[in-house]
Design a protein around this motif. Sequence first.
Motif, PDB file in Angstrom:
ATOM      1  N   GLU A 267       0.821  -1.214   0.000  1.00  5.87           N
ATOM      2  CA  GLU A 267       0.000   0.000   0.000  1.00  5.87           C
ATOM      3  C   GLU A 267       0.857   1.266   0.000  1.00  5.87           C
ATOM      4  N   ARG A 268       1.991   1.203   0.688  1.00 12.09           N
ATOM      5  CA  ARG A 268       2.842   2.398   0.820  1.00 12.09           C
ATOM      6  C   ARG A 268       4.024   2.397  -0.135  1.00 12.09           C
ATOM      7  N   GLY A 269       4.140   1.354  -0.933  1.00  8.82           N
ATOM      8  CA  GLY A 269       5.230   1.291  -1.897  1.00  8.82           C
ATOM      9  C   GLY A 269       6.587   1.135  -1.262  1.00  8.82           C
ATOM     10  N   THR A 286       8.847 -17.421   5.460  1.00  5.43           N
ATOM     11  CA  THR A 286       7.488 -17.039   5.867  1.00  5.43           C
ATOM     12  C   THR A 286       6.966 -15.887   5.033  1.00  5.43           C
ATOM     13  N   VAL A 287       7.788 -14.868   4.846  1.00  2.00           N
ATOM     14  CA  VAL A 287       7.370 -13.697   4.067  1.00  2.00           C
ATOM     15  C   VAL A 287       7.042 -14.093   2.630  1.00  2.00           C
ATOM     16  N   THR A 288       7.841 -14.969   2.056  1.00  4.43           N
ATOM     17  CA  THR A 288       7.642 -15.345   0.653  1.00  4.43           C
ATOM     18  C   THR A 288       6.574 -16.415   0.474  1.00  4.43           C
ATOM     19  N   SER A 294       7.289 -10.678  -3.996  1.00  2.00           N
ATOM     20  CA  SER A 294       8.397 -10.121  -4.778  1.00  2.00           C
ATOM     21  C   SER A 294       8.249  -8.619  -4.996  1.00  2.00           C
ATOM     22  N   ARG A 295       7.040  -8.092  -4.811  1.00  2.00           N
ATOM     23  CA  ARG A 295       6.828  -6.657  -4.983  1.00  2.00           C
ATOM     24  C   ARG A 295       7.505  -5.847  -3.886  1.00  2.00           C
ATOM     25  N   LEU A 341      20.847  -4.036   0.960  1.00  2.00           N
ATOM     26  CA  LEU A 341      19.876  -4.501  -0.041  1.00  2.00           C
ATOM     27  C   LEU A 341      18.984  -3.372  -0.544  1.00  2.00           C
ATOM     28  N   GLU A 342      19.314  -2.154  -0.142  1.00  2.00           N
ATOM     29  CA  GLU A 342      18.613  -0.960  -0.625  1.00  2.00           C
ATOM     30  C   GLU A 342      17.102  -1.073  -0.407  1.00  2.00           C
ATOM     31  N   ALA A 343      16.742  -1.387   0.833  1.00  7.36           N
ATOM     32  CA  ALA A 343      15.336  -1.514   1.208  1.00  7.36           C
ATOM     33  C   ALA A 343      14.918  -0.317   2.055  1.00  7.36           C
ATOM     34  N   ASP A 344      13.614  -0.174   2.222  1.00  6.50           N
ATOM     35  CA  ASP A 344      13.095   0.893   3.073  1.00  6.50           C
ATOM     36  C   ASP A 344      13.035   0.465   4.535  1.00  6.50           C
TER      37      ASP A 344
END
Length: 411
Positions: A267-269, A286-288, A294-295, A341-344
Motif C-alpha cells: 500500500e505504501r510502496g 514465511t514472508v515469501t 516479490s513486490r 539490499l537498498e530496502a526501506d
Amino acid sequence: MRAEILAFGTELLMGETVDTNSAHIAASLPALGVDLHTVTIMGDEMADMVDMFRKCMTRSDVIICTGGLGPTKDDLTREAIAECFGETITLDPDLIAAMEQNFRNRGQEMPETNKKQAGVIPSVTVLPNPRGTAPGWWAEKDGVIIIAMPGVPGEMVLMWAQQAAPRLKERAQGTVIMSRTFKTIGLGEAAVGEYVSGLFGRENPYLGIYARQDGIHLRIITRAASQEEALDLIAPMEAEIRAALDSAIWGIDDETPEERVGALLTERGLTLAAMESCTGGLLASTVTDVPGASRYFRGSLVTYATEVKSIAGVAPALIEEHGVVSAEVACAMAEAVRDALEADVGIGITGVAGPGPQDGIPAGTVFAGVAMNGAVESTVMRFPPDRPLVKRRAVVMALLQVYRMLLESQQ
C-alpha cells in the motif's frame, strides 16, 4: 446437528505424525451449521474402533473419521464401520477398474493388496479420491452419518472440500454457527480482557479470549437461523471491540502477520529486507509464502556465524562490546541489511534458539531490531527453550514489530 471427529492411526498416538486433519475439519464445521463436541485420536485396533463407533452413534448425528483406509492389514476403518452396521464388505468391480486405470496412468501395475480399498457395504456412498487410491465412504445407518476419509492430508482436504462438506451442508439445515476472531498486539491477556470486560458472559453471541503466539485473540461465536442473522448478531459486538481496542487489532480471522505486513508495504510502496541469525532463514521463507511478495521483499541474509555478521556490515567492535545476542547488534543488523539490499525497512534477528544457553544468555532469548524512516527500535523476546518454537515465534513477533512501526509511522 452434533458431530465428532475420530482420527485413526497408531502413528498419531506415538507422535510420529501430527493430526492436522481434525483441525482443518473443525475449522470448517461452524460455517456448515454443525456443532463439534469431541475430537478423539485412536490407534488401529479393530475392537476399540468398533466400540468407539457404537458409542459415537448414540451421542452424535455425524461422525467424521480420517485414516485407516489404506491397503494394508492394519487399515481397518472400513471393516470397523461394516462390523458396527452389521453389513458385509464386497469388492466393487467398477472401483477396482478405476483404481487399476489410476495406476496405469502413473505407469505402474496395481498391487493385489490395493483391491481391499474398493470394498463397499450397502449403506455406503463412495466419495471419489482424485489424489490417491483410497475412496472415501459416506455411510448412513439409523439416522447417523459416518464420513470416512483418508488420513493423508492432501487427499483428505480435497475430498472434504469437494465431496463431504457440500453433502453435509445440504443436511445441516436450520442453524448457522459463525465466528469472528480479532488478533491484537502489544497488550497482555489481562489488559485485553479489561478493555472488553463488559462483553463477556453473554450467550449469543459468546465472546472468548485466547493467548496465541501472535498475540491475544478475541473470538465471537454466534448461532442463528441464517448467515444474515448471524452477521447481524456479530456486528454490534464487533463494533464495541473495535472501539475499545482500536489500533491494537492487527488482524481478523485467518489473516497472518506476513499478510498484514505485506499489505501495508504494498500500500505504501515500501520494501523490506532481513538479516537473520537464530531464525536461519525462516523469516524469509514465511514472508515469501505470501503471493506477490516479490513486490516488496528484497531478500534476507542468513548470518548464522558471528563473523558473517561482520562481513555483512555489523561492526566487530559493537559485537565485542555488547555481545552477538543483544539489542544493539539486532539494530545494527537491521540497519546494515536495509542499506546493503537498498530496502526501506530492515529487520535484524539474533538470539539463542537452544536448547542450552550461549555466553550466559538463556535459551529462548531473542532480540529483533527494525530500522525504518531513519529510526531503529529493538525488542527482546523470551520463549521456552525449544528450537523450532523459538524460531517460529521470533519470526511472528518480528513481523508484528514491523507492523506496529508501520502503523505508528502513518499517524
